[in-house]
Design an enzyme around this catalytic site. Structure first.
Site, PDB file in Angstrom:
ATOM      1  N   ASP A 134       0.850  -1.187   0.000  1.00  0.00           N
ATOM      2  CA  ASP A 134       0.000   0.000   0.000  1.00  0.00           C
ATOM      3  C   ASP A 134       0.887   1.238   0.000  1.00  0.00           C
ATOM      4  O   ASP A 134       1.754   1.388   0.860  1.00  0.00           O
ATOM      5  CB  ASP A 134      -0.915   0.011   1.232  1.00  0.00           C
ATOM      6  CG  ASP A 134      -2.050   1.025   1.082  1.00  0.00           C
ATOM      7  OD1 ASP A 134      -2.396   1.373  -0.067  1.00  0.00           O
ATOM      8  OD2 ASP A 134      -2.595   1.460   2.109  1.00  0.00           O
ATOM      9  N   TYR A 136       1.150   5.637  -0.423  1.00  0.00           N
ATOM     10  CA  TYR A 136       0.650   6.780   0.342  1.00  0.00           C
ATOM     11  C   TYR A 136       0.865   7.983  -0.557  1.00  0.00           C
ATOM     12  O   TYR A 136       1.566   8.914  -0.204  1.00  0.00           O
ATOM     13  CB  TYR A 136       1.481   6.850   1.640  1.00  0.00           C
ATOM     14  CG  TYR A 136       1.048   7.804   2.719  1.00  0.00           C
ATOM     15  CD1 TYR A 136      -0.229   7.781   3.261  1.00  0.00           C
ATOM     16  CD2 TYR A 136       1.972   8.723   3.243  1.00  0.00           C
ATOM     17  CE1 TYR A 136      -0.576   8.651   4.286  1.00  0.00           C
ATOM     18  CE2 TYR A 136       1.627   9.586   4.272  1.00  0.00           C
ATOM     19  CZ  TYR A 136       0.345   9.550   4.784  1.00  0.00           C
ATOM     20  OH  TYR A 136       0.001  10.407   5.807  1.00  0.00           O
ATOM     21  N   HIS A 141      -4.021  13.818   0.725  1.00  0.00           N
ATOM     22  CA  HIS A 141      -4.269  12.941   1.876  1.00  0.00           C
ATOM     23  C   HIS A 141      -3.125  13.029   2.885  1.00  0.00           C
ATOM     24  O   HIS A 141      -3.347  13.196   4.089  1.00  0.00           O
ATOM     25  CB  HIS A 141      -4.453  11.494   1.395  1.00  0.00           C
ATOM     26  CG  HIS A 141      -4.529  10.481   2.491  1.00  0.00           C
ATOM     27  ND1 HIS A 141      -5.617  10.399   3.339  1.00  0.00           N
ATOM     28  CD2 HIS A 141      -3.659   9.523   2.897  1.00  0.00           C
ATOM     29  CE1 HIS A 141      -5.407   9.409   4.211  1.00  0.00           C
ATOM     30  NE2 HIS A 141      -4.233   8.875   3.973  1.00  0.00           N
ATOM     31  N   ARG A 150       0.398  15.960  13.148  1.00  0.00           N
ATOM     32  CA  ARG A 150       1.726  16.507  13.433  1.00  0.00           C
ATOM     33  C   ARG A 150       1.671  18.027  13.437  1.00  0.00           C
ATOM     34  O   ARG A 150       1.062  18.633  14.305  1.00  0.00           O
ATOM     35  CB  ARG A 150       2.744  15.956  12.429  1.00  0.00           C
ATOM     36  CG  ARG A 150       3.110  14.494  12.698  1.00  0.00           C
ATOM     37  CD  ARG A 150       4.194  14.000  11.747  1.00  0.00           C
ATOM     38  NE  ARG A 150       3.781  14.110  10.348  1.00  0.00           N
ATOM     39  CZ  ARG A 150       3.117  13.152   9.689  1.00  0.00           C
ATOM     40  NH1 ARG A 150       2.832  12.022  10.297  1.00  0.00           N
ATOM     41  NH2 ARG A 150       2.772  13.310   8.444  1.00  0.00           N
ATOM     42  N   GLN A 248      -4.715   1.776  14.856  1.00  0.00           N
ATOM     43  CA  GLN A 248      -3.606   2.292  14.051  1.00  0.00           C
ATOM     44  C   GLN A 248      -2.798   3.351  14.801  1.00  0.00           C
ATOM     45  O   GLN A 248      -1.570   3.338  14.813  1.00  0.00           O
ATOM     46  CB  GLN A 248      -4.171   2.894  12.754  1.00  0.00           C
ATOM     47  CG  GLN A 248      -3.114   3.384  11.765  1.00  0.00           C
ATOM     48  CD  GLN A 248      -3.740   4.087  10.556  1.00  0.00           C
ATOM     49  OE1 GLN A 248      -4.959   4.128  10.384  1.00  0.00           O
ATOM     50  NE2 GLN A 248      -2.899   4.642   9.701  1.00  0.00           N
ATOM     51  N   TYR A 252       1.285   2.293  15.350  1.00  0.00           N
ATOM     52  CA  TYR A 252       2.019   2.485  14.096  1.00  0.00           C
ATOM     53  C   TYR A 252       3.456   2.971  14.222  1.00  0.00           C
ATOM     54  O   TYR A 252       4.230   2.886  13.270  1.00  0.00           O
ATOM     55  CB  TYR A 252       1.223   3.400  13.154  1.00  0.00           C
ATOM     56  CG  TYR A 252       1.472   4.881  13.298  1.00  0.00           C
ATOM     57  CD1 TYR A 252       2.259   5.556  12.344  1.00  0.00           C
ATOM     58  CD2 TYR A 252       0.943   5.610  14.349  1.00  0.00           C
ATOM     59  CE1 TYR A 252       2.484   6.921  12.463  1.00  0.00           C
ATOM     60  CE2 TYR A 252       1.169   6.965  14.469  1.00  0.00           C
ATOM     61  CZ  TYR A 252       1.935   7.616  13.533  1.00  0.00           C
ATOM     62  OH  TYR A 252       2.172   8.958  13.649  1.00  0.00           O
ATOM     63  N   SER A 265      -9.235  -5.813   3.429  1.00  0.00           N
ATOM     64  CA  SER A 265      -9.266  -4.845   2.330  1.00  0.00           C
ATOM     65  C   SER A 265     -10.217  -5.454   1.304  1.00  0.00           C
ATOM     66  O   SER A 265     -10.211  -6.662   1.108  1.00  0.00           O
ATOM     67  CB  SER A 265      -7.895  -4.655   1.677  1.00  0.00           C
ATOM     68  OG  SER A 265      -6.921  -4.352   2.646  1.00  0.00           O
ATOM     69  N   THR A 357      -4.840   6.309   0.023  1.00  0.00           N
ATOM     70  CA  THR A 357      -6.095   7.053  -0.007  1.00  0.00           C
ATOM     71  C   THR A 357      -6.040   8.190  -1.014  1.00  0.00           C
ATOM     72  O   THR A 357      -5.076   8.960  -1.022  1.00  0.00           O
ATOM     73  CB  THR A 357      -6.378   7.639   1.389  1.00  0.00           C
ATOM     74  OG1 THR A 357      -6.244   6.590   2.336  1.00  0.00           O
ATOM     75  CG2 THR A 357      -7.753   8.246   1.473  1.00  0.00           C
TER      76      THR A 357
END
Ligand code: MN
Length: 427
Positions: A134, A136, A141, A150, A248, A252, A265, A357
């Site tokens: 996956d 990113y 996103h 953050r 998550q 993570y 998924s 995403t």
């Protein structure tokens, strides 16, 4: 030789302008019925065409390949034949379905054997997924999440604009559209708690993604260039990367997502080939700073695929809660594959690489509940009078993807799943 992407082509099977499966699409999938074992099919309008039976009747005799690939429970062996064969098969299907070709059109006996209405068959998992990565790759996103978790001033981490960030996901829990999604349980650290707690996820979310299916393997040590990448991509599916945000968030650091993602998924049953999507290629977003040479590419590598997410509640309320587009991706699939293999990591037929995403620039185009409801601070109201910030048991999430041609629509047939309650855990 006919151009099988020609917008003027029509089939003797009537296909409305909005139907996802005109003669220009010819996707591949696996189906079964009470009488028929799992096998390869394509979709045309509201019908599926049984390619295994079509081959037995001799309709593919002019193309040299082992017809047993159509009798497999996954597309992998068919895909592994390579694009010269799979494209020839698509061209032959296009020819057989063409309104001007009477070969199959006027053979009532054969038609009954090979055509089924889509609603009368069961669509199965199209590929056996060996490995799943996956990415990113949506800047919007990554920026939204960076702002939330953050620093709003430095939302993107320093590496983000230099490489397509990704992680190795779980292949065993990738399932086909229609499979219920069981609410996961796990360890969490809720705000204000003194110690971690165990329980069912309360912050269950979807992620709107597209995935590409690897169509050509590489050997260990080999790298695929951005220029070669399309030879290694068979086609695309819609991909819902379910995410439990509470699990998550706690787990993570520092190695990335784990149990907050690996419970499920969901993918669309139809794999739409890269060739069918070729007319919808568009320019990629400008990449600044300049990328390293191995990530440079030429030509149009993004795809104009409209995406939408519909949320249905158990009480019948239904609403489209986001409209996005695959064209927004900052890192394209060719760059993802080049980056994935630059260290010599080998890839295999049936591997899935998901985009990450896909969020667009506007709040109405965000690809997760986390962003749409901005961490639970902006609930959405549903037509049945209820509100949502994350998903509830009984909710159904439907994602659709389609490209609009001149008088026709190329689509994926949707990916849909209903949230089932968590399974009770005996301690
Ligand atoms: Mn994801």
């Amino acid at each position: 030789m006919t151009n099988i992407n020609d917008p003027s082509l029509r089939s003797w099977i009537e296909v409305s302008e909005d139907n996802n499966f005109p003669i220009q699409n010819i996707p591949f999938g696996i189906f079964c019925t009470n009488e028929k074992s799992p096998r390869v099919a394509t979709a045309i309008g509201d019908y599926i065409l049984d390619l295994a039976t079509l081959a037995e009747l001799g309709y593919f005799n002019t193309i040299p390949f082992d017809k047993q690939v159509f009798h497999q429970t996954y597309l992998n062996d068919f895909i592994a034949l390579g694009k010269p064969i799979t494209n020839a098969v698509r061209a032959r299907i296009s020819d057989l379905l063409n309104i001007n070709n009477n070969t199959l059109r006027d053979n009532e006996e054969d038609k009954t054997k090979v055509l089924h209405s889509i609603s009368s068959v069961q669509l199965l998992m199209p590929v056996k997924v060996g490995d799943y990565t996956d990415f990113y790759s949506s800047r919007e996103h990554a920026t939204n999440l960076g702002k939330m978790f953050r620093d709003p001033e430095n939302a993107l981490l320093p590496n983000w604009l230099h490489l397509p960030v990704g992680y190795h996901g779980r292949a065993s829990s990738i399932v086909v559209s229609g499979t219920p999604t069981i609410r996961p349980k796990g360890q969490q650290f809720p705000k204000g708690a003194a110690t971690p707690v165990f329980g069912k996820s309360k912050l269950l979310d979807f992620e709107l993604e597209m995935g590409f299916i690897v169509g050509k393997k590489t050997d260990l040590g080999a790298s695929v260039s951005t220029q070669q990448a399309e030879e290694h991509i068979f086609g695309l599916v819609l991909f819902n990367d379910w995410s439990a945000r509470d699990i998550q968030k706690w787990e993570y650091v520092p190695l990335g997502p784990f149990l907050g993602k690996s419970f499920a998924s969901t993918i669309s049953p139809w794999v739409v080939t890269l060739e069918a999507l070729a007319p919808f290629k568009v320019d990629s977003p400008v990449q600044d700073p300049e990328v390293l040479p191995y990530l440079k590419f030429e030509g149009k590598k993004n795809y104009d695929i409209h995406l939408e997410i519909e949320l249905q509640t158990a009480h019948g309320g239904s609403k489209v809660i986001s409209r996005s587009n695959f064209k927004y991706m900052y890192w394209n699939m060719c760059q993802q594959l080049a980056h994935h293999t630059i260290n010599g990591c080998n890839i295999n037929v049936g591997d899935i690489c998901a985009s990450g995403t896909i969020s667009g620039p506007e709040p109405g185009s965000y690809g997760s509940m986390l962003e749409i409801c901005w961490q639970g601070t902006k609930p959405i109201s549903m037509p049945d009078g209820t509100e949502r910030t994350f998903l509830q048991d009984g909710d159904t999430v439907i994602m659709r993807g389609f490209s609009k041609g001149d008088g026709y629509t190329i689509g994926f047939g949707g990916v849909e799943s209903k949230i089932a309650p968590a399974i009770k855990h005996e301690l």
